[in-house]
Design a protein around this motif. Sequence first.
Motif, PDB file in Angstrom:
ATOM      1  N   HIS A  86       0.842  -1.185   0.000  1.00 15.22           N
ATOM      2  CA  HIS A  86       0.000   0.000   0.000  1.00 15.22           C
ATOM      3  C   HIS A  86       0.882   1.242   0.000  1.00 15.22           C
ATOM      4  O   HIS A  86       1.744   1.386   0.863  1.00 15.22           O
ATOM      5  CB  HIS A  86      -0.930   0.023   1.223  1.00 15.22           C
ATOM      6  CG  HIS A  86      -2.020  -0.977   1.124  1.00 15.22           C
ATOM      7  ND1 HIS A  86      -3.208  -0.716   0.502  1.00 15.22           N
ATOM      8  CD2 HIS A  86      -2.078  -2.263   1.541  1.00 15.22           C
ATOM      9  CE1 HIS A  86      -3.968  -1.791   0.545  1.00 15.22           C
ATOM     10  NE2 HIS A  86      -3.299  -2.748   1.178  1.00 15.22           N
ATOM     11  N   PRO A  87       0.653   2.137  -0.962  1.00 15.98           N
ATOM     12  CA  PRO A  87       1.430   3.385  -0.970  1.00 15.98           C
ATOM     13  C   PRO A  87       0.941   4.330   0.123  1.00 15.98           C
ATOM     14  O   PRO A  87      -0.250   4.385   0.416  1.00 15.98           O
ATOM     15  CB  PRO A  87       1.155   3.953  -2.359  1.00 15.98           C
ATOM     16  CG  PRO A  87      -0.094   3.316  -2.826  1.00 15.98           C
ATOM     17  CD  PRO A  87      -0.239   2.020  -2.101  1.00 15.98           C
ATOM     18  N   HIS A  88       1.876   5.019   0.728  1.00 15.31           N
ATOM     19  CA  HIS A  88       1.565   6.054   1.716  1.00 15.31           C
ATOM     20  C   HIS A  88       2.272   7.322   1.247  1.00 15.31           C
ATOM     21  O   HIS A  88       3.475   7.322   1.054  1.00 15.31           O
ATOM     22  CB  HIS A  88       2.052   5.649   3.111  1.00 15.31           C
ATOM     23  CG  HIS A  88       1.307   4.483   3.659  1.00 15.31           C
ATOM     24  ND1 HIS A  88       0.114   4.612   4.329  1.00 15.31           N
ATOM     25  CD2 HIS A  88       1.573   3.162   3.606  1.00 15.31           C
ATOM     26  CE1 HIS A  88      -0.314   3.422   4.678  1.00 15.31           C
ATOM     27  NE2 HIS A  88       0.550   2.522   4.252  1.00 15.31           N
ATOM     28  N   LEU A  89       1.491   8.376   1.062  1.00 13.93           N
ATOM     29  CA  LEU A  89       2.032   9.632   0.562  1.00 13.93           C
ATOM     30  C   LEU A  89       1.586  10.780   1.452  1.00 13.93           C
ATOM     31  O   LEU A  89       0.406  10.899   1.780  1.00 13.93           O
ATOM     32  CB  LEU A  89       1.548   9.886  -0.875  1.00 13.93           C
ATOM     33  CG  LEU A  89       1.953  11.206  -1.506  1.00 13.93           C
ATOM     34  CD1 LEU A  89       3.461  11.245  -1.743  1.00 13.93           C
ATOM     35  CD2 LEU A  89       1.212  11.415  -2.811  1.00 13.93           C
ATOM     36  N   THR A  90       2.525  11.582   1.835  1.00 16.82           N
ATOM     37  CA  THR A  90       2.246  12.824   2.546  1.00 16.82           C
ATOM     38  C   THR A  90       2.856  13.941   1.722  1.00 16.82           C
ATOM     39  O   THR A  90       4.054  13.914   1.434  1.00 16.82           O
ATOM     40  CB  THR A  90       2.880  12.818   3.957  1.00 16.82           C
ATOM     41  OG1 THR A  90       2.439  11.659   4.656  1.00 16.82           O
ATOM     42  CG2 THR A  90       2.498  14.063   4.722  1.00 16.82           C
TER      43      THR A  90
END
Length: 193
Positions: A62-66
């Motif tokens: 799962h990609p996590h982007l901030t």
Amino acid sequence: VSWLARHGLAEHEVLSGCEQAYRVVSGSFADLSAELPRGVFTFPMAHFLLDVRQAYSSLGLHPHLTVGSVQPRFHAVRVETGCVDTVKDRTVFGVSRKEMWYHLTSGLVGPEADLASEMAGDSPRRLALDVVFDCEERFELRPAGSRVGSAGNSEDVLLPTQHLWCFESDLTKGEPDKIRWYIRNMNNTLLIR
């Protein structure tokens, strides 16, 4: 005066739209449960992004982007021959109906028709706009079910990054208000046109 300004496009509005596109597209790309925005990608780019998302899912990632700050700036503006390759306009031959009709009719008249319509500005043309995004962000791929770091972790630090996106729009002779932008490429992931 820039090419955009000469054709009635306010540069600050274009850059503001680019920043909005970056935030919406990157946010929806990182959320595998969300659909990608429709009508904003060229046909090849849309399929590439869907393939990447499916690969993440099938691998249990799962990609996590901030995303923090995003500062778009123009890198290049150019006019190219051909039409934007969108899903709705694509034919079985891989070109738009407009471009296919142009080539069929100019082929009936002969090669001089190509030259005459090019000189008159009637041949299919598109505006390509390369935009560099100077960002502060953090992107990670994590196994499904893993927790996102808590506040104060080094995982929460946003890093300076740069991205290069190419936007394009069909040009309609004498109608600058018909500009409709599509994302053609992101960080040169596709080797096309």
